[in-house]
Motif scaffolding. Structure first.
Motif, short mmCIF file in Angstrom:
data_model
loop_
_atom_site.label_atom_id
_atom_site.label_comp_id
_atom_site.label_asym_id
_atom_site.label_seq_id
_atom_site.Cartn_x
_atom_site.Cartn_y
_atom_site.Cartn_z
N VAL A 44 0.97 -1.36 0.11
CA VAL A 44 0.08 -0.18 0.03
C VAL A 44 0.83 1.18 -0.01
O VAL A 44 1.97 1.35 0.93
CB VAL A 44 -0.82 0.06 1.11
N SER A 45 0.62 2.16 -0.66
CA SER A 45 1.31 3.49 -0.95
C SER A 45 0.49 4.63 -1.27
O SER A 45 -0.01 4.58 -2.31
CB SER A 45 2.46 3.35 -2.06
N ASP A 46 0.23 5.41 -0.22
CA ASP A 46 -0.76 6.43 -0.83
C ASP A 46 -0.16 7.57 0.02
O ASP A 46 -0.17 7.96 1.51
CB ASP A 46 -2.31 6.28 -0.10
N THR A 47 0.70 8.46 -0.77
CA THR A 47 1.14 9.73 -0.16
C THR A 47 0.42 10.97 -0.41
O THR A 47 0.93 11.98 -0.13
CB THR A 47 2.68 9.78 -0.82
N GLN A 48 -0.80 10.67 -1.16
CA GLN A 48 -1.51 12.10 -1.65
C GLN A 48 -2.56 12.44 -0.66
O GLN A 48 -3.02 13.37 -0.65
CB GLN A 48 -2.08 11.51 -2.95
N GLY A 49 -2.91 11.57 0.45
CA GLY A 49 -3.90 11.54 1.26
C GLY A 49 -3.53 12.54 2.43
O GLY A 49 -2.31 12.92 2.52
N TRP A 50 -4.33 12.98 3.28
CA TRP A 50 -4.06 13.84 4.35
C TRP A 50 -3.11 13.22 5.22
O TRP A 50 -2.42 13.78 5.90
CB TRP A 50 -5.33 14.26 5.11
N ARG A 51 -2.76 11.83 5.45
CA ARG A 51 -2.06 11.06 6.07
C ARG A 51 -1.17 10.15 5.21
O ARG A 51 -2.17 9.17 4.93
CB ARG A 51 -2.65 10.50 7.34
N ALA A 52 0.11 10.28 5.17
CA ALA A 52 0.71 9.32 4.11
C ALA A 52 0.83 8.03 4.51
O ALA A 52 0.82 7.77 6.02
CB ALA A 52 2.26 9.68 3.90
N LEU A 53 0.43 6.93 3.98
CA LEU A 53 0.50 5.71 4.33
C LEU A 53 1.22 4.94 3.34
O LEU A 53 1.05 4.64 1.96
CB LEU A 53 -0.98 4.95 4.40
N GLU A 54 2.35 4.05 3.98
CA GLU A 54 3.20 3.13 3.21
C GLU A 54 3.18 1.85 3.96
O GLU A 54 3.76 1.86 5.05
CB GLU A 54 4.43 3.70 2.90
N ARG A 55 3.07 0.73 3.27
CA ARG A 55 2.89 -0.47 3.87
C ARG A 55 3.60 -1.52 2.82
O ARG A 55 3.00 -1.49 1.65
CB ARG A 55 1.71 -1.18 4.54
N PRO A 56 4.45 -2.57 3.09
CA PRO A 56 5.00 -3.52 2.33
C PRO A 56 3.81 -4.68 1.93
O PRO A 56 3.05 -4.51 2.85
CB PRO A 56 6.17 -4.24 2.97
N ALA A 57 3.93 -5.20 1.20
CA ALA A 57 3.20 -6.51 0.94
C ALA A 57 3.06 -7.63 2.25
O ALA A 57 4.09 -7.45 3.00
CB ALA A 57 3.45 -7.31 -0.33
#
Length: 129
Positions: A44-57
């Motif tokens: 998961v990679s969402d750096t555009q939201g109000w809270r960046a979220l990055e998680r590996p598979a």
């Protein structure tokens, strides 16, 4: 009793609270070791939201890991019910019970015990299941 807050906890209540702390610590350590998702998930990679979220598979949890988490959660619930519903609390008036409960919950922080059997190696509460 409330003036000194020197509560005399029964040994089974002390043992139950101590085991509850141990089970919670064990569960927390297990959850920190396990993948972030119970089921297999893509990264998961969402750096555009109000809270960046990055998680590996995540490969997910094995059946054994799921069973261990369930076992610890079930024991945590049993112990929480045992401690909060213990007959000791019915003998204390409301404000004393609140102070005593707070004292019992945080006894492990200081490593001190009260009561005749505190720290005597009393066995934990026996529950079925």
């Amino acid at each position: 009793m409330a003036a000194t807050e020197d509560f005399e906890f029964p040994s089974d209540l002390l043992a139950g609270q101590e085991e509850l702390h141990q089970v919670r610590a064990e569960l927390l350590a297990l959850l920190k070791r396990l993948p972030w998702s119970v089921d297999p998930r893509d990264a998961v990679s969402d750096t555009q939201g109000w809270r960046a979220l990055e998680r590996p598979a995540s490969p997910g949890w094995s059946d054994d890991e799921q069973a261990e988490v369930e076992k610890l959660r079930r024991r945590e619930l049993e112990l929480a019910v045992f401690v909060t519903c213990h007959r000791y609390w019915s003998d204390l008036p409301g404000p004393d019970a609140v102070r005593a409960r707070a004292r019992l919950k945080h006894m492990h922080d200081t490593g001190t015990g009260t009561g005749a059997d505190a720290g005597a190696g009393a066995e934990g509460p026996q529950t079925s299941g």
